[in-house]
Design a protein around this motif. Sequence first.
Motif, PDB file in Angstrom:
ATOM      1  N   LEU A 131       0.831  -1.203   0.000  1.00 19.64           N
ATOM      2  CA  LEU A 131       0.000   0.000   0.000  1.00 19.64           C
ATOM      3  C   LEU A 131       0.868   1.257   0.000  1.00 19.64           C
ATOM      4  O   LEU A 131       0.565   2.239  -0.682  1.00 19.64           O
ATOM      5  N   ALA A 174       2.207   1.652  -3.465  1.00 21.28           N
ATOM      6  CA  ALA A 174       1.152   2.131  -4.355  1.00 21.28           C
ATOM      7  C   ALA A 174       0.915   3.635  -4.175  1.00 21.28           C
ATOM      8  O   ALA A 174       0.705   4.371  -5.149  1.00 21.28           O
ATOM      9  N   TYR A 175       0.964   4.098  -2.927  1.00 18.05           N
ATOM     10  CA  TYR A 175       0.765   5.527  -2.657  1.00 18.05           C
ATOM     11  C   TYR A 175       1.902   6.348  -3.271  1.00 18.05           C
ATOM     12  O   TYR A 175       1.667   7.386  -3.896  1.00 18.05           O
ATOM     13  N   SER A 199       1.494   6.523  -6.955  1.00 19.17           N
ATOM     14  CA  SER A 199       0.365   7.363  -7.374  1.00 19.17           C
ATOM     15  C   SER A 199       0.672   8.854  -7.299  1.00 19.17           C
ATOM     16  O   SER A 199       0.183   9.634  -8.117  1.00 19.17           O
ATOM     17  N   LEU A 215      -6.923  -0.245  -3.118  1.00 17.05           N
ATOM     18  CA  LEU A 215      -6.380  -0.005  -4.456  1.00 17.05           C
ATOM     19  C   LEU A 215      -7.522  -0.091  -5.449  1.00 17.05           C
ATOM     20  O   LEU A 215      -8.445  -0.896  -5.276  1.00 17.05           O
ATOM     21  N   CYS A 267      -3.954   4.305  -6.112  1.00 15.56           N
ATOM     22  CA  CYS A 267      -4.082   4.171  -4.665  1.00 15.56           C
ATOM     23  C   CYS A 267      -5.301   4.969  -4.207  1.00 15.56           C
ATOM     24  O   CYS A 267      -5.504   6.103  -4.638  1.00 15.56           O
TER      25      CYS A 267
END
Length: 445
Positions: free
Chosen positions: A320, A323-324, A327, A403, A419
């Motif tokens: 996570l 992913a952040y 993004s 997600l 994200c």
Amino acid sequence: MPGPLLHPGYDEEKLRKIAELLPCREVQAELLLALMGQPEHHSYPAIFIYGHRASGKSHTINMLMKELELPHVMVSCVECLSVALLFEQVLLSFFGADAAALLPRCPSLSDFVRIYRQQCSESPAKQTRYIIMEKAEMLRDTDANLLPALLRLQELVEDNVTVILLSEIVWDKFRPNTGCFEPLLLHFSDYSKGELQQILSKDRHPSYSAEFYSSYINILLGVFYSVCRDLRELRHLAALNFSKFCEPLEEGKVKESDTHKLWRNIEPHLKKAMQTVYLREVSSLQWEKMQEMEEKEAGAVRGLSAHTHVELPYYSKFLLIAAYLASYNPARTDKRFFVKHHGKIKKTNFLKKNEKTSNHLLGPKPFPLDRMLAIFYSVVDSRVAPSASIFSQISSLVTLQLLNQASHDDQLDAPKYKCAVSMDFICAISRTVNFDIVKYLYDFL
């Protein structure tokens, strides 16, 4: 006590011993014995055994083969990276090193069949030979003719040989599109809660009574059974947390019969341990250090709900975070943030003068899967070696709507994601794993 297995072709004493070694799997063992028949008779050419991980498939077949002293070879399809290794292992186990040496450097299926038939004519089988293929789902990625040939190997080599396939997927997803000989199917269902209680209670600590350890297992299953049915994982968790359960007893604060007080002491500890389910790379010492770290950060994460903080697995948190970062950071900055020896980068090239709007105000941008994984491996590298369940955890994050998939399922290139969590949420997640995410965000340079 389990009852003795019934089969007229085998010694009763051996069958009784097997029943003791296979708690809660006596029915499957009897079915297997019935399918295998008498040792000297021809058995069915192929048997397909399927069931979830740690449901006793390999253990049951191993016990039957070893205790009944049946000629067999156990082949791991993960270790046999090529068909040459598979053929060599079978010939070596049944006929010795001289037979295996007859294989050419890059043997074909016809070479294996020819050598096998030649060896059979010289030393015919007095009883059924068994070829047991573990992780048989890997065979789907090999030559298209290998699986159909193995299923009718008895016919090809004219020998009393049975191929037993062990798999975690059902036969309908396993069957080749071109068709093949249909094996006999045998399903190993998951252990029930009562069966797990019975099996795990056998591992009791010698310093404590059987009733005490059984009550501990009952508490453990009460917490973990809804999320984990894996016998090996539950056994690992039981060994890992037993010392914490015994702490009040060793300190003289309670007695063995004070189950309610023991439960109140261990309950928060077990709920924290939920995030290590299936994370077998974490040792007991590492887990204790992780717990101490979380206790120090407890005040900072009070706003985070129990669902997101406690039950999100360890690697999912780093996925996570990756992913952040993917993004909200421009792709051109990845080398600057995540490559250790990136060389000198001029600040004028790294920061564009015309960039006046914050990426956080513009919202998350889609990113390809390989970029997120590259960031993930970079940020998690110094902590633990990544496991094989990463892709399933990505799917779980999508299911939890942490997600969002930004590309269609039928897209040919790599899938893209966004994200879907806030800055406060990801900061709270980062604190639980001792990761300073602000240092890696482009907007906060």
